[in-house]
Scaffold this motif. Structure first.
Motif, PDB file in Angstrom:
ATOM      1  N   GLN A   1       0.843  -1.205   0.000  1.00 32.68           N
ATOM      2  CA  GLN A   1       0.000   0.000   0.000  1.00 32.68           C
ATOM      3  C   GLN A   1       0.881   1.259   0.000  1.00 32.68           C
ATOM      4  OE1 GLN A   1      -3.148  -0.138  -0.661  1.00 32.68           O
ATOM      5  NE2 GLN A   1      -4.358  -0.922   1.016  1.00 32.68           N
ATOM      6  N   LEU A   2       1.931   1.271   0.822  1.00 37.86           N
ATOM      7  CA  LEU A   2       2.816   2.434   0.888  1.00 37.86           C
ATOM      8  C   LEU A   2       3.550   2.664  -0.432  1.00 37.86           C
ATOM      9  CD1 LEU A   2       4.243   1.972   4.483  1.00 37.86           C
ATOM     10  CD2 LEU A   2       2.756   3.829   3.687  1.00 37.86           C
ATOM     11  N   LEU A   3       4.012   1.580  -1.064  1.00 32.69           N
ATOM     12  CA  LEU A   3       4.674   1.711  -2.359  1.00 32.69           C
ATOM     13  C   LEU A   3       3.706   2.230  -3.416  1.00 32.69           C
ATOM     14  CD1 LEU A   3       6.891  -1.495  -2.415  1.00 32.69           C
ATOM     15  CD2 LEU A   3       7.678   0.878  -2.341  1.00 32.69           C
TER      16      LEU A   3
ATOM     17  N   HIS B   1      -5.504   4.038 -16.384  1.00 30.99           N
ATOM     18  CA  HIS B   1      -4.411   3.116 -16.073  1.00 30.99           C
ATOM     19  C   HIS B   1      -5.019   1.888 -15.408  1.00 30.99           C
ATOM     20  CE1 HIS B   1      -0.853   1.385 -14.354  1.00 30.99           C
ATOM     21  NE2 HIS B   1      -0.138   2.165 -15.143  1.00 30.99           N
ATOM     22  N   ALA B   2      -5.001   0.765 -16.108  1.00 35.93           N
ATOM     23  CA  ALA B   2      -5.678  -0.449 -15.641  1.00 35.93           C
ATOM     24  C   ALA B   2      -5.189  -0.894 -14.269  1.00 35.93           C
ATOM     25  CB  ALA B   2      -5.502  -1.574 -16.661  1.00 35.93           C
ATOM     26  N   ASP B   3      -3.882  -0.867 -14.035  1.00 34.41           N
ATOM     27  CA  ASP B   3      -3.356  -1.319 -12.746  1.00 34.41           C
ATOM     28  C   ASP B   3      -3.852  -0.440 -11.602  1.00 34.41           C
ATOM     29  OD1 ASP B   3      -2.009  -3.401 -13.972  1.00 34.41           O
ATOM     30  OD2 ASP B   3      -0.108  -2.300 -14.096  1.00 34.41           O
ATOM     31  N   LEU B   4      -3.858   0.869 -11.820  1.00 36.15           N
ATOM     32  CA  LEU B   4      -4.343   1.779 -10.773  1.00 36.15           C
ATOM     33  C   LEU B   4      -5.837   1.587 -10.525  1.00 36.15           C
ATOM     34  CD1 LEU B   4      -2.467   5.111 -11.570  1.00 36.15           C
ATOM     35  CD2 LEU B   4      -1.981   3.463  -9.758  1.00 36.15           C
ATOM     36  N   LEU B   5      -6.606   1.431 -11.590  1.00 39.11           N
ATOM     37  CA  LEU B   5      -8.045   1.227 -11.438  1.00 39.11           C
ATOM     38  C   LEU B   5      -8.333  -0.100 -10.740  1.00 39.11           C
ATOM     39  CD1 LEU B   5      -9.067   2.642 -14.895  1.00 39.11           C
ATOM     40  CD2 LEU B   5      -9.613   3.648 -12.660  1.00 39.11           C
ATOM     41  N   HIS B   6      -7.504  -1.088 -10.980  1.00 39.46           N
ATOM     42  CA  HIS B   6      -7.628  -2.374 -10.285  1.00 39.46           C
ATOM     43  C   HIS B   6      -7.394  -2.169  -8.784  1.00 39.46           C
ATOM     44  CE1 HIS B   6      -6.584  -6.477  -9.038  1.00 39.46           C
ATOM     45  NE2 HIS B   6      -7.362  -6.854 -10.026  1.00 39.46           N
ATOM     46  N   ILE B   7      -6.384  -1.400  -8.425  1.00 44.50           N
ATOM     47  CA  ILE B   7      -6.095  -1.119  -7.015  1.00 44.50           C
ATOM     48  C   ILE B   7      -7.259  -0.364  -6.381  1.00 44.50           C
ATOM     49  CG2 ILE B   7      -4.613   0.231  -5.470  1.00 44.50           C
ATOM     50  CD1 ILE B   7      -2.295  -0.442  -7.481  1.00 44.50           C
ATOM     51  N   LEU B   8      -7.782   0.635  -7.088  1.00 42.54           N
ATOM     52  CA  LEU B   8      -8.911   1.420  -6.582  1.00 42.54           C
ATOM     53  C   LEU B   8     -10.093   0.510  -6.263  1.00 42.54           C
ATOM     54  CD1 LEU B   8     -10.247   4.748  -8.029  1.00 42.54           C
ATOM     55  CD2 LEU B   8     -11.790   2.900  -7.439  1.00 42.54           C
ATOM     56  N   LEU B   9     -10.503  -0.288  -7.243  1.00 44.24           N
ATOM     57  CA  LEU B   9     -11.665  -1.156  -7.033  1.00 44.24           C
ATOM     58  C   LEU B   9     -11.396  -2.229  -5.989  1.00 44.24           C
ATOM     59  CD1 LEU B   9     -13.256  -1.559 -10.552  1.00 44.24           C
ATOM     60  CD2 LEU B   9     -14.289  -0.622  -8.507  1.00 44.24           C
ATOM     61  N   ARG B  10     -10.194  -2.806  -6.004  1.00 49.43           N
ATOM     62  CA  ARG B  10      -9.861  -3.830  -5.011  1.00 49.43           C
ATOM     63  C   ARG B  10      -9.958  -3.250  -3.596  1.00 49.43           C
ATOM     64  NH1 ARG B  10      -4.283  -5.272  -5.757  1.00 49.43           N
ATOM     65  NH2 ARG B  10      -3.889  -3.790  -4.086  1.00 49.43           N
ATOM     66  N   ASN B  11      -9.454  -2.035  -3.396  1.00 48.50           N
ATOM     67  CA  ASN B  11      -9.533  -1.419  -2.072  1.00 48.50           C
ATOM     68  C   ASN B  11     -10.978  -1.197  -1.644  1.00 48.50           C
ATOM     69  OD1 ASN B  11      -6.757  -1.398  -1.827  1.00 48.50           O
ATOM     70  ND2 ASN B  11      -6.530   0.798  -2.130  1.00 48.50           N
TER      71      ASN B  11
ATOM     72  N   ALA C   1     -12.391   9.824   6.767  1.00 41.62           N
ATOM     73  CA  ALA C   1     -12.168   8.422   6.388  1.00 41.62           C
ATOM     74  C   ALA C   1     -11.220   8.298   5.201  1.00 41.62           C
ATOM     75  CB  ALA C   1     -13.498   7.746   6.062  1.00 41.62           C
ATOM     76  N   MET C   2     -11.089   9.347   4.405  1.00 44.57           N
ATOM     77  CA  MET C   2     -10.224   9.283   3.231  1.00 44.57           C
ATOM     78  C   MET C   2      -8.841   9.880   3.494  1.00 44.57           C
ATOM     79  SD  MET C   2     -12.605   9.426  -0.108  1.00 44.57           S
ATOM     80  CE  MET C   2     -13.810  10.691   0.152  1.00 44.57           C
ATOM     81  N   GLN C   3      -8.563  10.237   4.731  1.00 38.77           N
ATOM     82  CA  GLN C   3      -7.229  10.724   5.074  1.00 38.77           C
ATOM     83  C   GLN C   3      -6.289   9.553   5.304  1.00 38.77           C
ATOM     84  OE1 GLN C   3      -7.819  13.187   8.497  1.00 38.77           O
ATOM     85  NE2 GLN C   3      -8.879  14.789   7.357  1.00 38.77           N
ATOM     86  N   ARG C   4      -5.029   9.754   4.994  1.00 43.30           N
ATOM     87  CA  ARG C   4      -4.023   8.710   5.158  1.00 43.30           C
ATOM     88  C   ARG C   4      -3.861   8.309   6.620  1.00 43.30           C
ATOM     89  NH1 ARG C   4       0.599  10.811   0.947  1.00 43.30           N
ATOM     90  NH2 ARG C   4      -0.789  10.759  -0.825  1.00 43.30           N
ATOM     91  N   PHE C   5      -3.747   7.021   6.822  1.00 42.83           N
ATOM     92  CA  PHE C   5      -3.535   6.407   8.133  1.00 42.83           C
ATOM     93  C   PHE C   5      -4.672   6.675   9.112  1.00 42.83           C
ATOM     94  CE2 PHE C   5       0.737   7.123   6.385  1.00 42.83           C
ATOM     95  CZ  PHE C   5       1.161   5.808   6.323  1.00 42.83           C
ATOM     96  N   ARG C   6      -5.838   7.014   8.587  1.00 38.43           N
ATOM     97  CA  ARG C   6      -6.989   7.309   9.441  1.00 38.43           C
ATOM     98  C   ARG C   6      -7.918   6.105   9.438  1.00 38.43           C
ATOM     99  NH1 ARG C   6      -9.208  12.186  11.343  1.00 38.43           N
ATOM    100  NH2 ARG C   6     -10.730  11.536  12.884  1.00 38.43           N
TER     101      ARG C   6
ATOM    102  N   LEU D   1      -5.016   3.196   4.851  1.00 39.70           N
ATOM    103  CA  LEU D   1      -4.538   3.741   3.578  1.00 39.70           C
ATOM    104  C   LEU D   1      -5.456   3.444   2.397  1.00 39.70           C
ATOM    105  CD1 LEU D   1      -0.719   2.982   3.812  1.00 39.70           C
ATOM    106  CD2 LEU D   1      -1.825   5.221   3.832  1.00 39.70           C
ATOM    107  N   GLY D   2      -6.290   2.434   2.486  1.00 36.38           N
ATOM    108  CA  GLY D   2      -7.080   1.974   1.347  1.00 36.38           C
ATOM    109  C   GLY D   2      -7.935   3.048   0.703  1.00 36.38           C
ATOM    110  N   LEU D   3      -8.727   3.759   1.489  1.00 37.79           N
ATOM    111  CA  LEU D   3      -9.602   4.787   0.913  1.00 37.79           C
ATOM    112  C   LEU D   3      -8.808   5.982   0.406  1.00 37.79           C
ATOM    113  CD1 LEU D   3     -12.729   4.821   3.266  1.00 37.79           C
ATOM    114  CD2 LEU D   3     -12.553   3.927   0.933  1.00 37.79           C
ATOM    115  N   SER D   4      -7.712   6.342   1.091  1.00 38.85           N
ATOM    116  CA  SER D   4      -6.919   7.480   0.616  1.00 38.85           C
ATOM    117  C   SER D   4      -6.251   7.150  -0.712  1.00 38.85           C
ATOM    118  CB  SER D   4      -5.889   7.914   1.664  1.00 38.85           C
ATOM    119  OG  SER D   4      -4.917   6.920   1.873  1.00 38.85           O
ATOM    120  N   ILE D   5      -5.800   5.911  -0.884  1.00 37.16           N
ATOM    121  CA  ILE D   5      -5.219   5.493  -2.163  1.00 37.16           C
ATOM    122  C   ILE D   5      -6.301   5.508  -3.245  1.00 37.16           C
ATOM    123  CG2 ILE D   5      -4.258   3.522  -3.426  1.00 37.16           C
ATOM    124  CD1 ILE D   5      -2.693   2.854  -0.844  1.00 37.16           C
TER     125      ILE D   5
END
Length: 174
Positions: free
Chosen positions: A19-21, A81-91, A137-142, A154-158
């Motif tokens: 998530q951090l990377l 960007h397919a990889d980013l959209l995959h991360i968004l939906l997965r989160n 809820a969308m803030q980092r580490f919240r 981190l999920g919602l902020s990402i």
């Protein structure tokens, strides 16, 4: 028992590092320049297939509704960007499963519109986030809920950052 606990801690640490990377790459625009046509229905289906075992463990029914709006073969294609959209939906789907009670439903909806836009929503039967806490809820580490659930906050902020990079907004609702 100790080995099981150590393996679980290792998995959580690996997830946090990933998530951090991802956040670092997204923040520095490393991945944003590779925009191509992406079928959001296909991305949603891949995420559902990936998370189906976790949903089954929690006795949560996971489904896809891609029948609304325009039904042509290109109705759910956007440039991104397919990889980013995959991360968004997965989160988003992971959160929905995590906070849904047993014997409930999580549905991913992908709706194409005549004007070329596509709406994606993840609907669950969890407790929801109170209106006054949605921005936080969308803030980092919240993390709003720490009742024994694992996570780094981190999920919602990402997901929000990826949505912004794609020229759209992430909205939390009831």
């Amino acid at each position: 028992r100790a080995i099981t606990m150590a393996l679980g801690a290792g998995e959580r640490a690996t997830h946090l590092i990933e998530q951090l990377l991802t956040l670092a790459r997204v923040d520095h625009g490393v991945l944003a320049s590779k925009a191509t046509p992406v079928n959001l229905r296909d991305v949603a289906l891949q995420c559902i297939e990936l998370l189906a075992p976790e949903a089954a463990r929690k006795h949560v029914e996971l489904g896809l509704d891609a029948g609304g709006g325009d039904t042509g073969s290109n109705a759910s294609i956007i440039t991104g960007h397919a990889d980013l959209l995959h991360i968004l939906l997965r989160n988003l789907i992971d959160n929905a499963i995590r906070y849904s009670p047993a014997n409930s439903n999580v549905t991913v909806r992908v709706t194409g519109h005549h004007n070329g836009t596509v709406a994606v929503s993840v609907c669950d039967e969890g407790p929801g986030i109170p209106l006054e806490q949605r921005e936080a809820a969308m803030q980092r580490f919240r993390r709003l809920d720490t009742n024994g659930r694992q996570g780094s906050g981190l999920g919602l902020s990402i997901a929000d950052r990826i949505a912004t990079l794609h020229g759209t907004t992430l909205t939390l609702s009831d």
